[in-house]
Design a protein around this motif. Sequence first.
Motif, PDB file in Angstrom:
ATOM      1  N   VAL A  86       0.896  -1.065  -0.105  1.00  0.00           N
ATOM      2  CA  VAL A  86       0.044   0.262  -0.024  1.00  0.00           C
ATOM      3  C   VAL A  86       0.893   1.084  -0.125  1.00  0.00           C
ATOM      4  O   VAL A  86       1.957   1.256   0.754  1.00  0.00           O
ATOM      5  CB  VAL A  86      -0.674   0.043   1.206  1.00  0.00           C
ATOM      6  N   ASN A  87       0.584   2.333  -0.975  1.00  0.00           N
ATOM      7  CA  ASN A  87       1.283   3.403  -0.897  1.00  0.00           C
ATOM      8  C   ASN A  87       0.658   4.529  -0.154  1.00  0.00           C
ATOM      9  O   ASN A  87      -0.474   4.134   0.555  1.00  0.00           O
ATOM     10  CB  ASN A  87       1.560   3.828  -2.462  1.00  0.00           C
ATOM     11  N   HIS A  88       1.287   5.867  -0.014  1.00  0.00           N
ATOM     12  CA  HIS A  88       0.798   6.766   0.973  1.00  0.00           C
ATOM     13  C   HIS A  88      -0.645   7.363   0.362  1.00  0.00           C
ATOM     14  O   HIS A  88      -1.461   7.962   1.096  1.00  0.00           O
ATOM     15  CB  HIS A  88       1.882   7.908   0.822  1.00  0.00           C
ATOM     16  N   ARG A  89      -0.852   6.821  -1.128  1.00  0.00           N
ATOM     17  CA  ARG A  89      -2.166   7.445  -1.374  1.00  0.00           C
ATOM     18  C   ARG A  89      -3.191   6.319  -1.157  1.00  0.00           C
ATOM     19  O   ARG A  89      -4.711   6.600  -1.355  1.00  0.00           O
ATOM     20  CB  ARG A  89      -2.290   7.739  -2.914  1.00  0.00           C
ATOM     21  N   GLY A  90      -2.994   5.338  -0.536  1.00  0.00           N
ATOM     22  CA  GLY A  90      -3.954   4.271  -0.119  1.00  0.00           C
ATOM     23  C   GLY A  90      -4.316   3.259  -1.264  1.00  0.00           C
ATOM     24  O   GLY A  90      -5.068   2.464  -1.236  1.00  0.00           O
ATOM     25  N   SER A  91      -3.329   3.350  -2.324  1.00  0.00           N
ATOM     26  CA  SER A  91      -3.589   2.352  -3.373  1.00  0.00           C
ATOM     27  C   SER A  91      -2.953   0.848  -3.073  1.00  0.00           C
ATOM     28  O   SER A  91      -1.617   0.886  -2.742  1.00  0.00           O
ATOM     29  CB  SER A  91      -3.010   2.874  -4.777  1.00  0.00           C
ATOM     30  N   LEU A  92      -3.710   0.023  -3.104  1.00  0.00           N
ATOM     31  CA  LEU A  92      -3.106  -1.532  -3.136  1.00  0.00           C
ATOM     32  C   LEU A  92      -2.591  -2.016  -4.289  1.00  0.00           C
ATOM     33  O   LEU A  92      -3.221  -2.030  -5.248  1.00  0.00           O
ATOM     34  CB  LEU A  92      -4.155  -2.534  -2.570  1.00  0.00           C
ATOM     35  N   SER A  93      -1.121  -2.500  -4.502  1.00  0.00           N
ATOM     36  CA  SER A  93      -0.664  -3.150  -5.466  1.00  0.00           C
ATOM     37  C   SER A  93      -0.196  -4.628  -4.957  1.00  0.00           C
ATOM     38  O   SER A  93      -0.010  -4.891  -3.889  1.00  0.00           O
ATOM     39  CB  SER A  93       0.479  -2.326  -5.905  1.00  0.00           C
ATOM     40  N   LEU A  94      -0.314  -5.572  -6.002  1.00  0.00           N
ATOM     41  CA  LEU A  94       0.053  -6.797  -5.837  1.00  0.00           C
ATOM     42  C   LEU A  94       1.684  -6.985  -5.797  1.00  0.00           C
ATOM     43  O   LEU A  94       2.298  -6.290  -6.691  1.00  0.00           O
ATOM     44  CB  LEU A  94      -0.640  -7.690  -7.024  1.00  0.00           C
ATOM     45  N   THR A  95       2.056  -7.776  -5.274  1.00  0.00           N
ATOM     46  CA  THR A  95       3.509  -8.209  -5.279  1.00  0.00           C
ATOM     47  C   THR A  95       3.628  -9.265  -6.183  1.00  0.00           C
ATOM     48  O   THR A  95       2.581  -9.991  -6.669  1.00  0.00           O
ATOM     49  CB  THR A  95       4.129  -8.473  -3.717  1.00  0.00           C
ATOM     50  N   ASP A 124      -8.520 -14.157   0.694  1.00  0.00           N
ATOM     51  CA  ASP A 124      -8.285 -14.829  -0.638  1.00  0.00           C
ATOM     52  C   ASP A 124      -9.356 -14.210  -1.694  1.00  0.00           C
ATOM     53  O   ASP A 124      -8.950 -13.844  -2.740  1.00  0.00           O
ATOM     54  CB  ASP A 124      -9.039 -16.267  -0.658  1.00  0.00           C
ATOM     55  N   ALA A 125     -10.641 -13.720  -1.057  1.00  0.00           N
ATOM     56  CA  ALA A 125     -11.556 -13.050  -1.865  1.00  0.00           C
ATOM     57  C   ALA A 125     -11.005 -11.804  -2.378  1.00  0.00           C
ATOM     58  O   ALA A 125     -11.164 -11.345  -3.709  1.00  0.00           O
ATOM     59  CB  ALA A 125     -13.066 -12.877  -1.271  1.00  0.00           C
ATOM     60  N   LEU A 126     -10.204 -10.901  -1.450  1.00  0.00           N
ATOM     61  CA  LEU A 126      -9.718  -9.619  -1.651  1.00  0.00           C
ATOM     62  C   LEU A 126      -8.614  -9.699  -2.508  1.00  0.00           C
ATOM     63  O   LEU A 126      -8.726  -9.003  -3.515  1.00  0.00           O
ATOM     64  CB  LEU A 126      -9.311  -8.979  -0.339  1.00  0.00           C
ATOM     65  N   LEU A 127      -7.630 -10.763  -2.468  1.00  0.00           N
ATOM     66  CA  LEU A 127      -6.778 -11.005  -3.232  1.00  0.00           C
ATOM     67  C   LEU A 127      -6.887 -11.404  -4.691  1.00  0.00           C
ATOM     68  O   LEU A 127      -6.667 -10.792  -5.624  1.00  0.00           O
ATOM     69  CB  LEU A 127      -5.775 -12.198  -2.954  1.00  0.00           C
ATOM     70  N   CYS A 128      -8.099 -12.167  -4.921  1.00  0.00           N
ATOM     71  CA  CYS A 128      -8.687 -12.156  -6.294  1.00  0.00           C
ATOM     72  C   CYS A 128      -9.233 -11.056  -6.941  1.00  0.00           C
ATOM     73  O   CYS A 128      -9.154 -10.702  -7.897  1.00  0.00           O
ATOM     74  CB  CYS A 128      -9.808 -13.289  -6.219  1.00  0.00           C
ATOM     75  N   ALA A 129      -9.881 -10.154  -6.071  1.00  0.00           N
ATOM     76  CA  ALA A 129     -10.477  -9.087  -6.618  1.00  0.00           C
ATOM     77  C   ALA A 129      -9.359  -8.055  -6.988  1.00  0.00           C
ATOM     78  O   ALA A 129      -9.422  -7.362  -7.853  1.00  0.00           O
ATOM     79  CB  ALA A 129     -11.178  -8.341  -5.403  1.00  0.00           C
ATOM     80  N   LEU A 130      -8.243  -8.023  -6.199  1.00  0.00           N
ATOM     81  CA  LEU A 130      -7.059  -6.970  -6.774  1.00  0.00           C
ATOM     82  C   LEU A 130      -6.546  -7.701  -7.887  1.00  0.00           C
ATOM     83  O   LEU A 130      -6.030  -6.812  -8.856  1.00  0.00           O
ATOM     84  CB  LEU A 130      -5.922  -7.219  -5.654  1.00  0.00           C
ATOM     85  N   ALA A 176       0.603 -11.839  -7.223  1.00  0.00           N
ATOM     86  CA  ALA A 176       0.312 -12.139  -8.491  1.00  0.00           C
ATOM     87  C   ALA A 176       0.442 -13.478  -9.091  1.00  0.00           C
ATOM     88  O   ALA A 176      -0.309 -13.748 -10.153  1.00  0.00           O
ATOM     89  CB  ALA A 176       1.159 -11.210  -9.387  1.00  0.00           C
ATOM     90  N   ASP A 177       0.883 -14.270  -8.300  1.00  0.00           N
ATOM     91  CA  ASP A 177       1.042 -15.712  -8.757  1.00  0.00           C
ATOM     92  C   ASP A 177      -0.342 -16.333  -8.394  1.00  0.00           C
ATOM     93  O   ASP A 177      -0.792 -16.340  -7.077  1.00  0.00           O
ATOM     94  CB  ASP A 177       2.072 -16.411  -7.870  1.00  0.00           C
ATOM     95  N   PRO A 178      -0.928 -16.790  -9.388  1.00  0.00           N
ATOM     96  CA  PRO A 178      -2.511 -17.433  -9.387  1.00  0.00           C
ATOM     97  C   PRO A 178      -2.491 -18.559  -8.222  1.00  0.00           C
ATOM     98  O   PRO A 178      -3.522 -18.861  -7.586  1.00  0.00           O
ATOM     99  CB  PRO A 178      -3.055 -17.820 -10.910  1.00  0.00           C
ATOM    100  N   ALA A 179      -1.194 -19.267  -8.216  1.00  0.00           N
ATOM    101  CA  ALA A 179      -1.269 -20.380  -7.163  1.00  0.00           C
ATOM    102  C   ALA A 179      -1.193 -20.123  -5.900  1.00  0.00           C
ATOM    103  O   ALA A 179      -1.420 -20.857  -4.822  1.00  0.00           O
ATOM    104  CB  ALA A 179      -0.237 -21.286  -7.721  1.00  0.00           C
ATOM    105  N   ARG A 180      -0.922 -18.798  -5.597  1.00  0.00           N
ATOM    106  CA  ARG A 180      -0.704 -18.371  -4.225  1.00  0.00           C
ATOM    107  C   ARG A 180      -2.152 -18.057  -3.442  1.00  0.00           C
ATOM    108  O   ARG A 180      -2.939 -17.254  -3.931  1.00  0.00           O
ATOM    109  CB  ARG A 180       0.086 -16.962  -4.148  1.00  0.00           C
TER     110      ARG A 180
END
Length: 272
Positions: A75-84, A100-106, A88-92
């Motif tokens: 998360v950055n100072h603007r509040g935007s969430l980014s995948l590492t 899990d649902a939040l990760l899939c949404a991102l 980003a690995d679909p198997a993770r």
Amino acid sequence: MDPAVIACVELPVTALLYGMLGLYRVRQQRWFRRAVDRCAALVVEPYHAAAKRWWAEDDVSAAAARLLLDGLVTVNHRGSLSLTPAGADPARRAGHPLPDALLCALRRRTAPAPLGSVESRDSEFRTVREQFHATSLARLRARLPEPFRGPGVPAKAGTLLLLGWLLFTTGVLMGIPARGTTDRFAAWVIWWSLIAQIVWFGLYGRQLRRTGSLPEILERHVAALSRHPALTELAERDPEALAWLGRSRLRTRRRRNRGRPRRRTTPAGTAG
């Protein structure tokens, strides 16, 4: 009809009614204490317990904190969430339905997104969240005691009989003149007994409405629980990220140009 005879009936009836009210209240209090003790002994799922807390500490914020701690998002100072790269690995997987649902949404997003935008605009995430809480609530209710049973049909029939008796007594008493001191005293007793029985109806109805329902008792217990462990851990390890996560929870729209609206420019050659 002799007023003294009616008075001899009115006093026991009034005493019986208030005795029933006291017994009902004792039973109600015993059930309430038993229900509270049973709720206190329940192990509430942490994400379900966080659902009733304020937005900065609710289940959505806790799920995002879990992803931050696991190194799946940033998360950055603007509040935007980014995948590492790991996120980003679909198997993770995060190991829990809500993270899990939040990760899939991102992963469905094409750019970093604030948490508030995902919560309010992603229908799949909202569906998973609602199903998770419905399942958790059903499991908790299955372990609660039986609901408190109010008065049944006999008690309701008795209430109707009492109402009829009140009307009958009032009519008889108004039609019989008091002839002596005994009759006057009996009439005085009858009138006060009638008033006490009318008051009993109000107390009885209030007592019925005062019965705490199991969902209310359970919600009170859940609201008294401490905040989610992921939020507590994130506050200890990275307070700045927790503050940025709170900012992310408030944002419901992703903006470009570093979070500022784009400035309109006049196309070249149109200025005259």
